[in-house]
Design a protein around this motif. Structure first.
Motif, PDB file in Angstrom:
ATOM      1  N   ARG A  27      42.964  46.321  81.506  1.00 24.94           N
ATOM      2  CA  ARG A  27      41.956  47.357  81.707  1.00 24.94           C
ATOM      3  C   ARG A  27      41.580  48.056  80.404  1.00 24.94           C
ATOM      4  O   ARG A  27      40.871  49.057  80.425  1.00 24.94           O
ATOM      5  N   GLY A  28      42.095  47.555  79.291  1.00 21.30           N
ATOM      6  CA  GLY A  28      41.660  48.045  77.999  1.00 21.30           C
ATOM      7  C   GLY A  28      42.526  49.108  77.371  1.00 21.30           C
ATOM      8  O   GLY A  28      42.179  49.619  76.303  1.00 21.30           O
ATOM      9  N   TYR A  29      43.647  49.453  77.987  1.00 22.74           N
ATOM     10  CA  TYR A  29      44.519  50.465  77.397  1.00 22.74           C
ATOM     11  C   TYR A  29      45.351  49.843  76.273  1.00 22.74           C
ATOM     12  O   TYR A  29      45.644  48.650  76.276  1.00 22.74           O
ATOM     13  N   SER A  30      45.716  50.666  75.297  1.00 19.76           N
ATOM     14  CA  SER A  30      46.499  50.177  74.180  1.00 19.76           C
ATOM     15  C   SER A  30      47.911  49.815  74.626  1.00 19.76           C
ATOM     16  O   SER A  30      48.342  50.161  75.732  1.00 19.76           O
ATOM     17  N   LYS A  31      48.635  49.122  73.735  1.00 19.14           N
ATOM     18  CA  LYS A  31      49.993  48.697  74.068  1.00 19.14           C
ATOM     19  C   LYS A  31      50.899  49.895  74.315  1.00 19.14           C
ATOM     20  O   LYS A  31      51.681  49.901  75.264  1.00 19.14           O
ATOM     21  N   ARG A  32      50.788  50.907  73.497  1.00 18.06           N
ATOM     22  CA  ARG A  32      51.643  52.090  73.642  1.00 18.06           C
ATOM     23  C   ARG A  32      51.322  52.847  74.930  1.00 18.06           C
ATOM     24  O   ARG A  32      52.229  53.236  75.671  1.00 18.06           O
ATOM     25  N   VAL A  33      50.039  53.054  75.200  1.00 13.07           N
ATOM     26  CA  VAL A  33      49.649  53.777  76.412  1.00 13.07           C
ATOM     27  C   VAL A  33      50.086  53.001  77.656  1.00 13.07           C
ATOM     28  O   VAL A  33      50.578  53.587  78.632  1.00 13.07           O
ATOM     29  N   SER A  34      49.920  51.683  77.627  1.00 15.56           N
ATOM     30  CA  SER A  34      50.335  50.870  78.768  1.00 15.56           C
ATOM     31  C   SER A  34      51.836  50.956  78.991  1.00 15.56           C
ATOM     32  O   SER A  34      52.307  51.059  80.136  1.00 15.56           O
ATOM     33  N   SER A  35      52.609  50.936  77.911  1.00 15.58           N
ATOM     34  CA  SER A  35      54.063  51.034  78.030  1.00 15.58           C
ATOM     35  C   SER A  35      54.488  52.397  78.547  1.00 15.58           C
ATOM     36  O   SER A  35      55.389  52.506  79.389  1.00 15.58           O
ATOM     37  N   VAL A  36      53.838  53.463  78.063  1.00 16.17           N
ATOM     38  CA  VAL A  36      54.172  54.812  78.525  1.00 16.17           C
ATOM     39  C   VAL A  36      53.838  54.966  80.000  1.00 16.17           C
ATOM     40  O   VAL A  36      54.638  55.510  80.787  1.00 16.17           O
ATOM     41  N   ALA A  37      52.672  54.505  80.415  1.00 15.15           N
ATOM     42  CA  ALA A  37      52.266  54.624  81.816  1.00 15.15           C
ATOM     43  C   ALA A  37      53.219  53.851  82.727  1.00 15.15           C
ATOM     44  O   ALA A  37      53.612  54.334  83.803  1.00 15.15           O
ATOM     45  N   THR A  38      53.599  52.659  82.314  1.00 12.72           N
ATOM     46  CA  THR A  38      54.531  51.863  83.123  1.00 12.72           C
ATOM     47  C   THR A  38      55.900  52.512  83.188  1.00 12.72           C
ATOM     48  O   THR A  38      56.564  52.495  84.234  1.00 12.72           O
ATOM     49  N   THR A  39      56.345  53.095  82.085  1.00 16.41           N
ATOM     50  CA  THR A  39      57.628  53.803  82.077  1.00 16.41           C
ATOM     51  C   THR A  39      57.600  54.994  83.022  1.00 16.41           C
ATOM     52  O   THR A  39      58.583  55.275  83.721  1.00 16.41           O
ATOM     53  N   ILE A  40      56.484  55.710  83.057  1.00 19.07           N
ATOM     54  CA  ILE A  40      56.344  56.845  83.979  1.00 19.07           C
ATOM     55  C   ILE A  40      56.452  56.366  85.423  1.00 19.07           C
ATOM     56  O   ILE A  40      57.101  57.005  86.263  1.00 19.07           O
ATOM     57  N   VAL A  41      55.844  55.234  85.737  1.00 15.14           N
ATOM     58  CA  VAL A  41      55.954  54.664  87.076  1.00 15.14           C
ATOM     59  C   VAL A  41      57.411  54.339  87.406  1.00 15.14           C
ATOM     60  O   VAL A  41      57.885  54.598  88.523  1.00 15.14           O
ATOM     61  N   ALA A  42      58.139  53.795  86.431  1.00 15.17           N
ATOM     62  CA  ALA A  42      59.550  53.469  86.648  1.00 15.17           C
ATOM     63  C   ALA A  42      60.373  54.718  86.923  1.00 15.17           C
ATOM     64  O   ALA A  42      61.219  54.734  87.827  1.00 15.17           O
ATOM     65  N   VAL A  43      60.132  55.778  86.168  1.00 17.48           N
ATOM     66  CA  VAL A  43      60.888  57.025  86.359  1.00 17.48           C
ATOM     67  C   VAL A  43      60.581  57.643  87.713  1.00 17.48           C
ATOM     68  O   VAL A  43      61.480  58.099  88.433  1.00 17.48           O
ATOM     69  N   ILE A  44      59.305  57.664  88.087  1.00 18.98           N
ATOM     70  CA  ILE A  44      58.928  58.220  89.389  1.00 18.98           C
ATOM     71  C   ILE A  44      59.581  57.421  90.517  1.00 18.98           C
ATOM     72  O   ILE A  44      60.116  57.997  91.480  1.00 18.98           O
ATOM     73  N   GLY A  45      59.555  56.089  90.414  1.00 17.23           N
ATOM     74  CA  GLY A  45      60.193  55.259  91.433  1.00 17.23           C
ATOM     75  C   GLY A  45      61.689  55.519  91.518  1.00 17.23           C
ATOM     76  O   GLY A  45      62.263  55.572  92.619  1.00 17.23           O
ATOM     77  N   LEU A  46      62.342  55.682  90.356  1.00 19.53           N
ATOM     78  CA  LEU A  46      63.786  55.954  90.351  1.00 19.53           C
ATOM     79  C   LEU A  46      64.089  57.295  91.012  1.00 19.53           C
ATOM     80  O   LEU A  46      65.029  57.399  91.818  1.00 19.53           O
ATOM     81  N   LEU A  47      63.309  58.323  90.701  1.00 24.32           N
ATOM     82  CA  LEU A  47      63.538  59.638  91.301  1.00 24.32           C
ATOM     83  C   LEU A  47      63.309  59.610  92.808  1.00 24.32           C
ATOM     84  O   LEU A  47      64.056  60.244  93.578  1.00 24.32           O
ATOM     85  N   ILE A  48      62.303  58.872  93.240  1.00 26.13           N
ATOM     86  CA  ILE A  48      62.047  58.764  94.681  1.00 26.13           C
ATOM     87  C   ILE A  48      63.209  58.055  95.382  1.00 26.13           C
ATOM     88  O   ILE A  48      63.624  58.438  96.488  1.00 26.13           O
ATOM     89  N   ALA A  49      63.761  57.026  94.730  1.00 21.60           N
ATOM     90  CA  ALA A  49      64.863  56.293  95.341  1.00 21.60           C
ATOM     91  C   ALA A  49      66.145  57.115  95.396  1.00 21.60           C
ATOM     92  O   ALA A  49      66.934  57.014  96.345  1.00 21.60           O
TER      93      ALA A  49
END
Length: 373
Positions: A50-72
């Motif tokens: 979708r055109g996001y940079s490598k760093r932004v994509s990694s940060v966004a994916t990491t945020i998803v991982a943290v949110i999923g971990l907290l929900i679990a």
């Protein structure tokens, strides 16, 4: 004669063993972070497309991982800390003894000792969690840094691993890698979705039956979905036994029929088939062996590592079978292999676009603006 690649591979293996020894206390956190990053790699690639940079994509994916971990982790923390008294109250409502009569014989099963053991274990776990909150926060920070680092350097890690594999065997490495991703997806996404669905279905049923602490019971039912084969059936059986001992036979039959159909079976029939196409085709008994064996051998992380190892063993056995019996292929097997080749081609195309974007970002980051003409 030993080649340069074999020497480098040996050095990499030795460093991996040394790192395992040195980082033994945080090894479960490291393994967990590796598996989570591996599962979320396709999500990072979607951000890149979708055109996001490598760093932004990694940060966004990491945020998803943290949110999923907290929900679990939230339901477990609620049961062990916030709603702990409600869980104890549910256990205390169960009978201390259960008498079973059959063909003129009567057998009395003493359950009080089992409940005392369960309450003691829950108390120790709750106290341990409360006492190790600072350590858990440090491990959470380590988890976040590892996931981000692995996602940020995905291409380099992949090239380093495949670089030590001889070209003739890279198809085997790719097959094992794909099987690992499917298995981890099944453990994380499919099991989590089924657990959430079980909680949503169980809560109104427990409210309708008038149980004490229906939220705690629904949470327990959702957590039990992570135990293969058994699942929430154990909870339904305990509730039915409590009704029988109390002389409420109609309620016992009702919870077995309604709870068994909607809580134990409906999530498997409604949720799992919709996500099964994205998961590894691992037999339930093998999954159970990996789950129990991993849990007993390496602790909590074994819930993930155990089924993963069993799945990789099954894939290795499949590869060996095809290697030694190349002529034995069914028509379905041929069609499946063709479909898998098409899917692999699509994935390679997406990976090629992602790698090209990563290369561009790497070149841009390596450029020194001072030296530009």
């Amino acid at each position: 004669m030993v080649t340069r690649g074999q020497v480098i591979g040996g050095v990499l293996l030795a460093m991996a063993v040394l790192s395992t020894v040195v980082l033994w206390d945080v090894l479960p956190t490291v393994l967990f972070a590796i598996t989570v990053a591996y599962v979320l790699t396709p999500l990072r690639r979607q951000f890149r497309k979708r055109g996001y940079s490598k760093r932004v994509s990694s940060v966004a994916t990491t945020i998803v991982a943290v949110i999923g971990l907290l929900i679990a982790l939230t339901p477990i923390v609620l049961l062990l800390v916030v709603r702990f008294n409600d869980v104890i109250a549910v256990l205390e409502t169960l009978p201390d003894e259960l008498t079973v009569e059959f063909a003129g014989f009567a057998y009395t099963l003493v359950l009080a000792d089992l409940f005392d053991i369960a309450i003691g274990w829950l108390s120790s776990v709750g106290a341990t969690v409360a006492a190790e909150i600072p350590v858990l926060l440090i491990k959470l920070a380590l988890f976040i840094l590892l996931v981000f680092g692995l996602l940020q350097n995905e291409r380099n890690i992949q090239q380093a691993i495949l670089g030590i594999v001889p070209p003739a065997y890279r198809d085997v490495a790719e097959a094992l890698a794909e099987r690992a991703r499917e298995t981890l997806f099944a453990i994380y996404v499919l099991q989590a979705a089924t657990a959430v669905g079980t909680f949503i279905i169980a809560l109104p049923i427990f409210l309708a039956f008038g149980y004490q602490s229906p939220v705690a019971l629904a949470t327990i039912a959702g957590i039990l979905q992570f135990i293969p084969i058994v699942g929430p059936t154990v909870l339904i059986g305990i509730l039915a036994i409590a009704h029988v001992v109390a002389g409420e036979f109609l309620s016992a039959i009702a919870i077995v029929v309604i709870g068994g159909a909607f809580i134990s079976w409906l999530p498997d029939l409604a949720i799992r088939p919709r996500l099964a196409a994205y998961t590894a085709d691992l037999d339930g008994s093998l999954y159970f062996i990996g789950f129990v064996g991993g849990l007993l051998t390496v602790g909590a992380i074994g819930v993930i590592v155990g089924p993963l190892v069993v799945a990789l063993l099954a894939e290795a056995a499949k590869i060996a079978k095809q290697e030694y019996n190349p002529a034995v292929e069914s028509i379905a097997g041929v069609s499946d292999s063709e479909d898998s080749e098409d899917d692999l081609g699509d994935r390679r195309g997406e990976e090629g676009l992602d790698e090209a974007s990563d290369d561009k970002d790497d070149r841009q980051s390596d450029e020194d603006p001072v030296n530009k003409p």
